[in-house]
Design an enzyme around this catalytic site. Structure first.
Site, short mmCIF file in Angstrom:
data_model
loop_
_atom_site.label_atom_id
_atom_site.label_comp_id
_atom_site.label_asym_id
_atom_site.label_seq_id
_atom_site.Cartn_x
_atom_site.Cartn_y
_atom_site.Cartn_z
N TRP A 50 11.66 -6.27 5.06
CA TRP A 50 10.63 -6.78 4.15
C TRP A 50 10.66 -5.91 2.89
CZ3 TRP A 50 5.17 -4.58 4.10
CH2 TRP A 50 4.34 -5.33 3.28
N ASP B 54 5.85 -2.83 13.01
CA ASP B 54 5.16 -3.68 12.04
C ASP B 54 5.00 -5.05 12.70
OD1 ASP B 54 4.51 -5.48 10.04
OD2 ASP B 54 5.74 -4.50 8.52
N LYS C 29 -0.99 -14.07 8.56
CA LYS C 29 -0.26 -15.29 8.91
C LYS C 29 -0.88 -15.96 10.14
CE LYS C 29 2.71 -13.03 6.32
NZ LYS C 29 3.33 -13.30 5.07
C1 LIG Z 1 7.31 -7.54 7.85
C2 LIG Z 1 6.03 -7.64 7.09
N1 LIG Z 1 5.20 -6.61 7.11
C3 LIG Z 1 4.02 -6.64 6.47
C4 LIG Z 1 3.65 -7.75 5.75
C5 LIG Z 1 2.33 -7.66 5.06
O1 LIG Z 1 1.54 -8.71 5.01
P1 LIG Z 1 -0.01 -8.61 4.65
O2 LIG Z 1 -0.22 -7.33 3.92
O3 LIG Z 1 -0.24 -9.79 3.82
O4 LIG Z 1 -0.71 -8.63 5.94
C6 LIG Z 1 4.50 -8.85 5.67
C7 LIG Z 1 4.18 -10.02 4.86
O5 LIG Z 1 4.96 -10.76 4.37
C8 LIG Z 1 5.72 -8.79 6.38
O6 LIG Z 1 6.59 -9.82 6.37
#
Ligand SMILES: Cc1ncc(COP(=O)(O)O)c(C=O)c1O
Length: 407
Positions: free
Chosen positions: A136, A217, A253
């Site tokens: 990511w 994560d 999500k």
């Molecule tokens: C691997 C991963 N980690 C963390 C996030 C963080 O998402 P959020 O801060 O919107 O919860 C995402 C979002 O795309 C992700 O794909």
């Protein structure tokens, strides 16, 4: 009155964020066929955001109960973070180990990764951090802005479109002992490809031998297979093996609470005596950053996780999102095959979750943007959620064109 020399003069402009930059570009494009395949947010068949019906119900209940706008404690909504830890770790482990599991509310997944990174930076001095290559886009960013350089472990074999598991193991073995290693719990972003259960078992052994600290994560629990328990396998397995570890959880999500920034950070210690030290140090970091987290989204998630009927309903919502993504994946594959677009597209079917790592080049992505108004990030990752049965033929025709006529 004003001097022409500004203290800001020497500051260069920062590059635009890869994902949000493309989303912005797409929003100003007026082409009727434009497609935004950049951001990982679930959309309906009509391309609209989906408020999960169960979330709407929880919101209405909260309105009836009446919310106040007082500050939450520094650690956030305690019941929410306990329910979140329970969800990812499973009842058996959670109930047997509550004194070893430290959880706090965090600002969605990003905030949880950031909190863990800051904690590690402060308390595990000189700790080397590893992230997967690719990963990511924000992982590197988060550590780099804390002044921590990251190293990468091999993850992807671009020739076979599968995990480079031997490379991954070798890199983790060759790393110095005691590294902090970021792992994607499921639906790896961007590759949509996870280790198998037996590979996770092997990885756990290497982490033990090397005293590496797993930092999971978990941003897609329930999105990979549609099953919350299956998607939690690696975390539950590592926990059962006695690893001390970090978990960053996002409810962006899986509950569709993107902008509400609902997440949790959990640390598991083998020694219950460290519980209070970990908790108070996390609170210190939170206090210095944003004092305490927002109430509303966490109250919604608390209600969904804590009410048995709503929880069951949420599981059905998750299943329906995961199944629809799978159908889109299959339709994309079938349409590419029918069109005889050059390439073996079977990797699309092997991948899982929100993303499809197509394997097209950055140049081909550029052509999709400029010639066909199809927006995706340069690594060729498509957010399946940005597609529908109606728009897949246009994507496939466009992909075909940029591959066959690369003018
Ligand atoms: C691997 C991963 N980690 C963390 C996030 C963080 O998402 P959020 O801060 O919107 O919860 C995402 C979002 O795309 C992700 O794909």
């Amino acid at each position: 009155m004003y001097s022409s020399n500004s203290i800001f003069e020497s500051i260069p402009e920062a590059p635009e964020d890869a994902v949000f930059g493309i989303q912005r570009q797409c929003s100003t494009d007026e082409h009727e066929m434009k497609l935004d395949l950049s951001v990982g947010a679930y959309r309906t068949e009509e391309g609209k955001p989906w408020i999960l019906p169960v979330v709407k119900k929880a919101e209405l209940k909260l309105m009836e109960i009446g919310l106040n706008h007082e500050y939450l404690p520094i650690e956030g909504n305690k019941r929410f973070s306990s329910l979140a830890a329970n969800l990812i770790l499973g009842d058996a482990f959670y109930n047997a180990n509550t004194r070893r599991i430290v959880s706090v509310q965090a600002l969605s997944g990003t905030g949880a990764v950031r909190l863990g990174a800051e904690f590690a930076c402060k308390w595990f001095r000189n700790c080397v951090v590893y992230i997967s290559n690719p990963t990511w886009v924000n992982h590197k960013n988060i550590f780099n802005t804390l002044g921590i350089k990251v190293r990468t472990y091999r993850y992807w074999n671009a020739k076979t479109f599968s995990i480079n598991f031997e490379g991954m193991k070798q890199d983790l073995r060759d790393a110095p002992d005691g590294c902090l290693v970021v792992l994607h719990a499921c639906a790896h972003n961007p590759t949509g490809t996870d280790p198998t259960q037996s590979q996770w078992v092997e990885l756990s052994k290497i982490f033990k031998e090397k005293s590496h600290i797993p930092f999971f994560d978990s941003s897609y629990q329930g999105f990979a297979t549609g099953d919350l328990d299956k998607d939690a396998f690696p975390i539950r397995y590592f926990a059962s093996q006695g690893h001390e570890m970090f978990i960053a959880q996002s409810f962006a999500k899986n509950m569709g609470l993107y902008g509400e920034r609902v997440g949790a950070f959990t640390a598991i210690t083998t020694n219950a005596r460290s519980f209070t030290a970990i908790k108070t140090q996390l609170c210190r970091l939170i206090r210095a950053n944003y004092s305490n987290p927002p109430r509303f989204g966490a109250a919604v998630a608390e209600m969904v996780l804590g009410d048995p009927a709503l929880f069951q309903e949420w599981k059905l919502c998750l299943k329906s999102m995961a199944e629809r993504l799978q159908l889109l994946r299959e339709k994309l594959y079938d349409t590419l095959i029918l069109k005889k677009t050059p390439g073996d597209w079977s990797h699309i079917l092997r991948q899982i979750g929100l993303f499809c790592y197509t394997g097209i080049t950055a140049k081909q992505v550029e052509h999709l943007v400029t010639r066909f108004h199809i927006y995706l990030i340069p690594n060729g990752r498509i957010s399946l959620a940005g597609l529908s049965a109606k728009t897949i033929p246009y994507l496939v025709d466009s992909l075909h064109a940029v591959i066959v006529e690369p003018s």
